[in-house]
Design a protein around this motif. Structure first.
Motif, PDB file in Angstrom:
ATOM      1  N   ARG A   1     -18.931  54.802  -2.481  1.00 14.70           N
ATOM      2  CA  ARG A   1     -20.143  54.033  -2.096  1.00 14.70           C
ATOM      3  C   ARG A   1     -20.389  54.157  -0.591  1.00 14.70           C
ATOM      4  O   ARG A   1     -21.522  54.371  -0.164  1.00 14.70           O
ATOM      5  CB  ARG A   1     -19.989  52.549  -2.464  1.00 14.70           C
ATOM      6  CG  ARG A   1     -19.680  52.301  -3.916  1.00 14.70           C
ATOM      7  CD  ARG A   1     -20.920  52.239  -4.769  1.00 14.70           C
ATOM      8  NE  ARG A   1     -20.559  52.424  -6.192  1.00 14.70           N
ATOM      9  CZ  ARG A   1     -21.427  52.616  -7.161  1.00 14.70           C
ATOM     10  NH1 ARG A   1     -22.719  52.662  -6.911  1.00 14.70           N
ATOM     11  NH2 ARG A   1     -21.033  52.784  -8.402  1.00 14.70           N
ATOM     12  N   ARG A   2     -19.344  54.040   0.194  1.00 10.98           N
ATOM     13  CA  ARG A   2     -19.499  54.117   1.661  1.00 10.98           C
ATOM     14  C   ARG A   2     -20.029  55.502   2.050  1.00 10.98           C
ATOM     15  O   ARG A   2     -20.937  55.638   2.864  1.00 10.98           O
ATOM     16  CB  ARG A   2     -18.139  53.841   2.321  1.00 10.98           C
ATOM     17  CG  ARG A   2     -18.089  54.111   3.822  1.00 10.98           C
ATOM     18  CD  ARG A   2     -16.855  53.484   4.470  1.00 10.98           C
ATOM     19  NE  ARG A   2     -15.581  53.921   3.918  1.00 10.98           N
ATOM     20  CZ  ARG A   2     -14.938  55.021   4.303  1.00 10.98           C
ATOM     21  NH1 ARG A   2     -15.466  55.802   5.219  1.00 10.98           N
ATOM     22  NH2 ARG A   2     -13.777  55.348   3.767  1.00 10.98           N
ATOM     23  N   ARG A   3     -19.435  56.523   1.440  1.00  6.89           N
ATOM     24  CA  ARG A   3     -19.832  57.892   1.765  1.00  6.89           C
ATOM     25  C   ARG A   3     -21.282  58.156   1.331  1.00  6.89           C
ATOM     26  O   ARG A   3     -22.055  58.805   2.033  1.00  6.89           O
ATOM     27  CB  ARG A   3     -18.872  58.855   1.061  1.00  6.89           C
ATOM     28  CG  ARG A   3     -19.136  60.300   1.385  1.00  6.89           C
ATOM     29  CD  ARG A   3     -18.034  61.180   0.813  1.00  6.89           C
ATOM     30  NE  ARG A   3     -18.459  62.561   0.909  1.00  6.89           N
ATOM     31  CZ  ARG A   3     -17.694  63.560   1.295  1.00  6.89           C
ATOM     32  NH1 ARG A   3     -16.447  63.351   1.594  1.00  6.89           N
ATOM     33  NH2 ARG A   3     -18.172  64.774   1.369  1.00  6.89           N
ATOM     34  N   ASP A   4     -21.617  57.621   0.163  1.00  3.93           N
ATOM     35  CA  ASP A   4     -22.956  57.852  -0.381  1.00  3.93           C
ATOM     36  C   ASP A   4     -24.048  57.239   0.493  1.00  3.93           C
ATOM     37  O   ASP A   4     -25.153  57.784   0.587  1.00  3.93           O
ATOM     38  CB  ASP A   4     -23.027  57.266  -1.796  1.00  3.93           C
ATOM     39  CG  ASP A   4     -24.373  57.510  -2.436  1.00  3.93           C
ATOM     40  OD1 ASP A   4     -24.670  58.681  -2.737  1.00  3.93           O
ATOM     41  OD2 ASP A   4     -25.131  56.538  -2.611  1.00  3.93           O
ATOM     42  N   LEU A   5     -23.741  56.120   1.150  1.00  4.48           N
ATOM     43  CA  LEU A   5     -24.742  55.470   1.998  1.00  4.48           C
ATOM     44  C   LEU A   5     -25.216  56.409   3.093  1.00  4.48           C
ATOM     45  O   LEU A   5     -26.389  56.429   3.465  1.00  4.48           O
ATOM     46  CB  LEU A   5     -24.147  54.207   2.645  1.00  4.48           C
ATOM     47  CG  LEU A   5     -24.025  52.990   1.750  1.00  4.48           C
ATOM     48  CD1 LEU A   5     -23.372  51.853   2.526  1.00  4.48           C
ATOM     49  CD2 LEU A   5     -25.409  52.566   1.241  1.00  4.48           C
ATOM     50  N   ARG A   6     -24.267  57.196   3.613  1.00  3.52           N
ATOM     51  CA  ARG A   6     -24.609  58.049   4.753  1.00  3.52           C
ATOM     52  C   ARG A   6     -24.907  59.485   4.336  1.00  3.52           C
ATOM     53  O   ARG A   6     -25.843  60.098   4.816  1.00  3.52           O
ATOM     54  CB  ARG A   6     -23.440  58.027   5.738  1.00  3.52           C
ATOM     55  CG  ARG A   6     -23.842  58.409   7.108  1.00  3.52           C
ATOM     56  CD  ARG A   6     -22.689  58.248   8.084  1.00  3.52           C
ATOM     57  NE  ARG A   6     -22.990  59.017   9.270  1.00  3.52           N
ATOM     58  CZ  ARG A   6     -23.531  58.517  10.346  1.00  3.52           C
ATOM     59  NH1 ARG A   6     -23.820  57.239  10.399  1.00  3.52           N
ATOM     60  NH2 ARG A   6     -23.780  59.291  11.391  1.00  3.52           N
TER      61      ARG A   6
END
Ligand SMILES: Cc1cc2nc3c(=O)[nH]c(=O)nc-3n(C[C@H](O)[C@H](O)[C@H](O)COP(=O)(O)O)c2cc1C
Length: 285
Positions: free
Chosen positions: A232-237
């Motif tokens: 999720r964190r990676r997908d945000l950016r």
């Protein structure tokens, strides 16, 4: 005063890079020595686009010498670097991997080798037995080679060069080996594109330190929520632009890193590499 401001700015560069990387704050003391080096390490990114500017042979040699200054298991020195100067050979390597045109476009291309031939040769020259012809010889040589490549990348970054390792040369290790005339017990670990970056590149997020950093004992705990949080964190950016193999797996409503890696490794990859290594004379028992 000026120096302190610069140190503070460099310390926040390191903090920002690590925050982007791991999603958490690592406090950086501006009084620490070596912050420039930490900023380069924390801000690491591969480069696949290069300016049409050559890398001078003298500079390349200097960086290779720095790289080969890396630590070596038992001082056995089982890593070599092969600089591919012949553009026809560089093109021939690219032709094996057409989906990576950056190999041909790289102003310089190196191959990092694991050399398991020198030690048995030394044993022969010194009239000694060599009862260590087993997996550890191979493993040490590969580890040394990887350390030398990493050190080359650090040295290259220090002078402003960008790099991209290329393990895809091991898709056709037999062809690469023949092209570079690698003898028995010398195998390619990875290629390396080197050049002056045409773009700034970007910091890739990594798994959280709660998944990959352990204290006193291995303690990953329940990995699933950690992987999910990372996805999720990676997908945000940096959301994936396309899904891998939709014909086999369909379209995922949420497509994160773990789905991509699971799909990638759902196909057999380099299953014949062990046979190549054995055919090169390494014994892997
Ligand atoms: C041993 C090794 C082999 C790699 N092989 C390839 C490759 O064949 N092609 C490529 O484009 N990138 C390759 N890479 C680059 C990785 O894809 C890259 O390091 C990864 O996506 C993380 O990005 P970052 O290094 O910018 O953080 C390789 C990296 C390593 C360390």
């Amino acid at each position: 005063m000026q120096e302190h401001v610069t140190a503070k700015a460099t310390a926040s560069l390191v903090e920002d890079a690590l925050k982007q990387r791991f999603g958490e704050t690592c406090a950086v003391d501006p009084e620490l020595p070596g912050l420039d080096e930490l900023a380069r390490i924390a801000g690491h990114r591969v480069h696949r686009r290069f300016l049409p500017r050559p890398v001078e042979p003298g500079l390349l040699r200097l960086l290779c010498a720095c790289a080969l200054s890396a630590p070596s298991k038992s001082d056995l020195q089982q890593a070599d670097i092969l600089v591919v100067r012949d553009k026809a050979k560089q093109r021939a390597i690219t032709a094996l991997i057409p989906d990576m045109p950056w190999i041909e476009q790289a102003p310089a291309f190196l191959v990092f080798l694991a050399n398991g031939s020198r030690l048995p040769e030394i044993a022969r020259l010194r009239g000694k037995p060599f009862p260590n012809d087993h997996l550890d010889l191979f493993f040490n040589a590969v580890a040394d080679s990887a350390i030398v490549m990493t050190t080359f990348m650090r040295a290259a970054a220090a002078v402003g060069l960008g790099c991209c390792p290329i393990s895809a040369i091991r898709d056709r290790p037999d062809v690469v080996s023949a092209l570079l005339e690698l003898p028995e017990r010398v195998i390619p670990v990875a290629g390396l594109c080197v050049g002056w970056p045409a773009e700034t590149g970007y910091i890739t997020a990594r798994l959280g330190l709660d998944a990959t950093l352990h204290e006193d004992r291995y303690s990953a705990g329940d990995v699933a929520p950690k992987i999910d949080a990372y996805d999720r964190r990676r997908d945000l950016r940096w959301p994936y632009r396309r899904q891998r193999a939709p014909e086999r797996w369909g379209a995922a409503a949420f497509y994160g890193w773990s789905e991509d890696k699971a799909r990638q490794y759902a196909e057999p990859l380099r299953a014949d590499f062990g046979a190549f290594v054995r055919a090169k004379g390494f014994r892997l028992e």
